[in-house]
Design a protein around this motif. Structure first.
Motif, short mmCIF file in Angstrom:
data_model
loop_
_atom_site.label_atom_id
_atom_site.label_comp_id
_atom_site.label_asym_id
_atom_site.label_seq_id
_atom_site.Cartn_x
_atom_site.Cartn_y
_atom_site.Cartn_z
N MET A 279 0.84 -1.18 0.00
CA MET A 279 0.00 0.00 0.00
C MET A 279 0.88 1.23 0.00
SD MET A 279 -3.26 -1.38 2.25
CE MET A 279 -3.47 0.11 3.06
N TYR A 280 0.51 2.24 0.72
CA TYR A 280 1.28 3.47 0.76
C TYR A 280 2.34 3.39 1.83
CZ TYR A 280 -2.57 5.10 -2.05
OH TYR A 280 -3.51 5.23 -3.04
N LYS A 281 3.44 4.09 1.61
CA LYS A 281 4.51 4.13 2.60
C LYS A 281 4.19 5.21 3.63
CE LYS A 281 6.97 1.04 0.67
NZ LYS A 281 7.01 -0.28 1.24
N SER B 236 -3.58 3.44 6.82
CA SER B 236 -3.66 2.15 6.13
C SER B 236 -5.05 1.55 6.24
CB SER B 236 -2.64 1.18 6.72
OG SER B 236 -1.34 1.61 6.52
N THR C 259 -7.52 3.61 4.03
CA THR C 259 -7.28 3.36 2.62
C THR C 259 -7.83 2.00 2.20
OG1 THR C 259 -5.29 4.71 2.69
CG2 THR C 259 -5.51 3.20 0.84
N ALA C 260 -7.58 0.99 3.01
CA ALA C 260 -8.08 -0.35 2.70
C ALA C 260 -9.61 -0.41 2.77
CB ALA C 260 -7.47 -1.37 3.66
N ALA D 53 -6.06 -6.76 4.11
CA ALA D 53 -5.18 -5.77 3.47
C ALA D 53 -4.21 -5.14 4.47
CB ALA D 53 -6.01 -4.69 2.80
N VAL D 54 -4.68 -4.85 5.67
CA VAL D 54 -3.81 -4.25 6.68
C VAL D 54 -2.77 -5.27 7.16
CG1 VAL D 54 -3.75 -3.28 9.01
CG2 VAL D 54 -5.46 -2.51 7.38
N ASP E 77 -0.17 -5.55 4.49
CA ASP E 77 0.64 -4.33 4.51
C ASP E 77 1.66 -4.39 5.65
OD1 ASP E 77 1.40 -1.65 3.74
OD2 ASP E 77 0.28 -0.95 5.50
N ARG E 78 1.24 -4.83 6.82
CA ARG E 78 2.13 -4.86 7.98
C ARG E 78 3.20 -5.93 7.86
NH1 ARG E 78 2.13 -0.15 9.90
NH2 ARG E 78 0.05 0.58 10.31
N TYR F 153 5.16 -5.51 3.74
CA TYR F 153 5.66 -4.26 3.19
C TYR F 153 6.29 -3.35 4.23
CZ TYR F 153 3.31 -5.70 -1.02
OH TYR F 153 2.91 -6.41 -2.09
N ARG F 154 6.55 -3.83 5.40
CA ARG F 154 7.19 -3.01 6.45
C ARG F 154 8.54 -3.55 6.75
NH1 ARG F 154 4.41 1.71 6.94
NH2 ARG F 154 2.32 1.19 6.43
#
Length: 55
Positions: free
Chosen positions: A1-3, A10, A13-14, A46-47, A50-51, A54-55
């Motif tokens: 997702m977004y940085k 987050s 957005t999701a 999605a969260v 993302d966690r 992508y982190r």
């Protein structure tokens, strides 16, 4: 997702992304509770992705 570093961004957005698809389904005759459930589950997934990826 977004940085970003804020988890609220987050989640919002999701939820907006999943909610837009659920909105179309509800407008076509799907139950509102089913649409909310789909939005909630898609937001959580999605969260989590993302966690963890992508982190």
């Amino acid at each position: 997702m977004y940085k970003n570093s804020d988890p609220v961004i987050s989640i919002v957005t999701a939820a907006v992304g999943a909610g837009s698809a659920a909105y179309i389904s509800v407008s076509q005759g799907q139950s509102v509770l089913t649409g909310l459930g789909v939005t909630a589950i898609a937001t959580v997934i999605a969260v989590m992705v993302d966690r963890f990826y992508y982190r």
